[in-house]
Design a protein around this motif. Structure first.
Motif, PDB file in Angstrom:
ATOM      1  N   SER A 132       5.919   4.497  -5.904  1.00 30.96           N
ATOM      2  CA  SER A 132       6.424   5.595  -5.101  1.00 30.96           C
ATOM      3  C   SER A 132       6.400   6.652  -6.047  1.00 30.96           C
ATOM      4  O   SER A 132       6.456   6.779  -7.033  1.00 30.96           O
ATOM      5  N   MET A 152       2.244   5.033   1.425  1.00 32.54           N
ATOM      6  CA  MET A 152       2.247   5.900   2.728  1.00 32.54           C
ATOM      7  C   MET A 152       2.357   7.287   2.221  1.00 32.54           C
ATOM      8  O   MET A 152       3.539   7.653   1.532  1.00 32.54           O
ATOM      9  N   ASP A 153       1.500   8.065   2.829  1.00 29.99           N
ATOM     10  CA  ASP A 153       1.866   9.485   2.749  1.00 29.99           C
ATOM     11  C   ASP A 153       2.678  10.240   3.626  1.00 29.99           C
ATOM     12  O   ASP A 153       2.522  10.171   4.708  1.00 29.99           O
ATOM     13  N   ILE A 154       3.836  10.631   3.283  1.00 28.13           N
ATOM     14  CA  ILE A 154       4.946  11.432   4.019  1.00 28.13           C
ATOM     15  C   ILE A 154       4.875  12.854   3.833  1.00 28.13           C
ATOM     16  O   ILE A 154       5.929  13.192   4.335  1.00 28.13           O
ATOM     17  N   THR A 172       0.916  -0.996  -0.115  1.00 27.77           N
ATOM     18  CA  THR A 172      -0.021  -0.110  -0.145  1.00 27.77           C
ATOM     19  C   THR A 172       0.771   1.325   0.005  1.00 27.77           C
ATOM     20  O   THR A 172       2.097   1.366   0.001  1.00 27.77           O
ATOM     21  N   TYR A 197       4.804   0.488   0.162  1.00 26.64           N
ATOM     22  CA  TYR A 197       5.665  -0.318   1.067  1.00 26.64           C
ATOM     23  C   TYR A 197       4.831  -1.836   1.243  1.00 26.64           C
ATOM     24  O   TYR A 197       3.710  -1.862   0.996  1.00 26.64           O
ATOM     25  N   ARG A 205       5.596   8.130  10.473  1.00 28.05           N
ATOM     26  CA  ARG A 205       4.000   7.802  10.045  1.00 28.05           C
ATOM     27  C   ARG A 205       3.784   6.578  11.043  1.00 28.05           C
ATOM     28  O   ARG A 205       2.508   6.598  11.223  1.00 28.05           O
ATOM     29  N   ILE A 206       4.570   5.526  11.156  1.00 25.03           N
ATOM     30  CA  ILE A 206       4.275   4.324  11.824  1.00 25.03           C
ATOM     31  C   ILE A 206       4.589   4.547  13.598  1.00 25.03           C
ATOM     32  O   ILE A 206       4.487   3.709  14.089  1.00 25.03           O
ATOM     33  N   GLU A 231       4.276  -4.879   4.453  1.00 24.26           N
ATOM     34  CA  GLU A 231       4.528  -4.975   5.838  1.00 24.26           C
ATOM     35  C   GLU A 231       4.515  -6.573   6.191  1.00 24.26           C
ATOM     36  O   GLU A 231       3.920  -7.324   5.704  1.00 24.26           O
ATOM     37  N   TYR A 242       9.300  -3.693   7.640  1.00 23.72           N
ATOM     38  CA  TYR A 242       8.582  -3.014   6.403  1.00 23.72           C
ATOM     39  C   TYR A 242       9.707  -2.607   5.628  1.00 23.72           C
ATOM     40  O   TYR A 242      10.801  -2.106   5.534  1.00 23.72           O
ATOM     41  N   GLU A 294       4.532   9.974  -1.734  1.00 18.54           N
ATOM     42  CA  GLU A 294       4.166   8.702  -1.205  1.00 18.54           C
ATOM     43  C   GLU A 294       5.116   7.488  -1.460  1.00 18.54           C
ATOM     44  O   GLU A 294       5.772   7.754  -2.368  1.00 18.54           O
ATOM     45  N   PHE A 333       8.824   8.106   6.940  1.00 19.28           N
ATOM     46  CA  PHE A 333       8.178   6.975   6.991  1.00 19.28           C
ATOM     47  C   PHE A 333       8.044   6.376   8.375  1.00 19.28           C
ATOM     48  O   PHE A 333       6.914   5.967   8.973  1.00 19.28           O
TER      49      PHE A 333
END
Length: 283
Positions: free
Chosen positions: A59, A4-6, A2, A13, A84-85, A15, A49, A10, A81
């Motif tokens: 990306s 990830m907006d950073i 999926t 990534y 964000r997590i 998991e 990740y 984007e 990133f």
């Protein structure tokens, strides 16, 4: 996988696992079942990740190379990133150019790293300048010629006399050559250069290493056609407290060819960091 907006882009990534130890890894792409993914399985069982670097795949594709340079940008992207997590600190591991990303994190954002695990990824010798390795330049120039790309990959991988490995490489390299020929122009021409381009000589590179003060594991291959044994040893003898494992029978593709072997070394290293490694056997 999926996105990830950073903030300014984007990152695509994937998991793996759900353990307490968070491991981030970034590269232009990841082979299925390769080393980072293996780290999520027992007995390591880490929370992994894998992050596709800016400029590749799904990306964000910038319209021009980052002003700060690709490696610094990718290093900053990994930390964004992590934000964000919710990972204030993390283990980072990378293979080849992915290892270069880790070295740039170690220099730019050392406070974010619990440790760096570099797999055939120590910065190159300074011979020939710092723009890029000769192999990367040839790869870009000849990317439309499958036979030439296959020959370059065979050289970079390093020699082997293992019949199974020879057969596996033949199949994988043919697929990689086809994929390279079909790669979009903007991706194909990305040339990140050698890590730490401000270090113009091997001694200046050694000085950069002396400024890195965090746990580092160097996993190097003696048959590597990209990173010389001398390059790996230069890092090992100049990073304070570094640990190095040098495999005589491995080459630059060891992340795909021997993932379980690498994972064992990583588990021991991380257990040592936590003070839970088994003591050595005494005669």
């Amino acid at each position: 996988m999926t996105l990830m907006d950073i903030g300014d882009g984007e990152l695509w990534y994937e998991e793996f696992g759900s353990g307490d130890e968070i491991v981030l890894s970034s590269a232009m792409g990841f082979a299925r079942g390769a080393y980072p993914e293996i780290l999520a399985a027992p007995p390591t069982s880490y929370h992994v990740y894998t992050i596709q670097a800016r400029g590749f795949g799904r990306s964000t594709h910038p319209s021009s190379p980052p002003e700060i340079g690709w490696l610094d940008q990718w290093a900053d992207d990994v930390c964004a990133f992590a934000d964000r997590i919710g990972a204030e600190r993390f283990l980072y591991t990378g293979i080849s150019h992915g290892g270069g990303i880790g070295w740039h994190i170690a220099r730019r954002h050392p406070e974010r790293l619990k440790a760096l695990i570099s797999v055939v990824g120590t910065p190159h010798d300074r011979a020939g300048g710092t723009e890029s390795s000769a192999g990367r330049r040839r790869f870009i120039e000849q990317r439309k010629d499958p036979a030439a790309v296959t020959a370059i990959l065979e050289h970079l991988a390093g020699w082997t006399d293992d019949p199974e490995r020879i057969a596996s490489r033949k199949e994988r390299f043919a697929a990689a050559a086809a994929e390279t020929a079909a790669r979009p122009q903007d991706e194909a021409e990305i040339n990140q250069g050698k890590p730490f381009p401000d270090a113009k000589t091997d001694e200046e590179l050694a000085e950069v290493y002396r400024g890195i003060r965090l746990p580092v594991l160097i996993l190097a291959a003696m048959r590597d056609g990209v990173i010389s044994p001398e390059a790996a040893l230069r890092a090992a003898v100049n990073v304070r407290g570094a640990k190095a494992v040098l495999f005589e029978d491995e080459g630059h593709m060891m992340g795909e060819e021997s993932p379980e072997r690498l994972a064992r070394e990583v588990r021991l290293f991380v257990d040592e960091l936590h003070g839970v490694a088994e003591p050595p056997m005494r005669a």
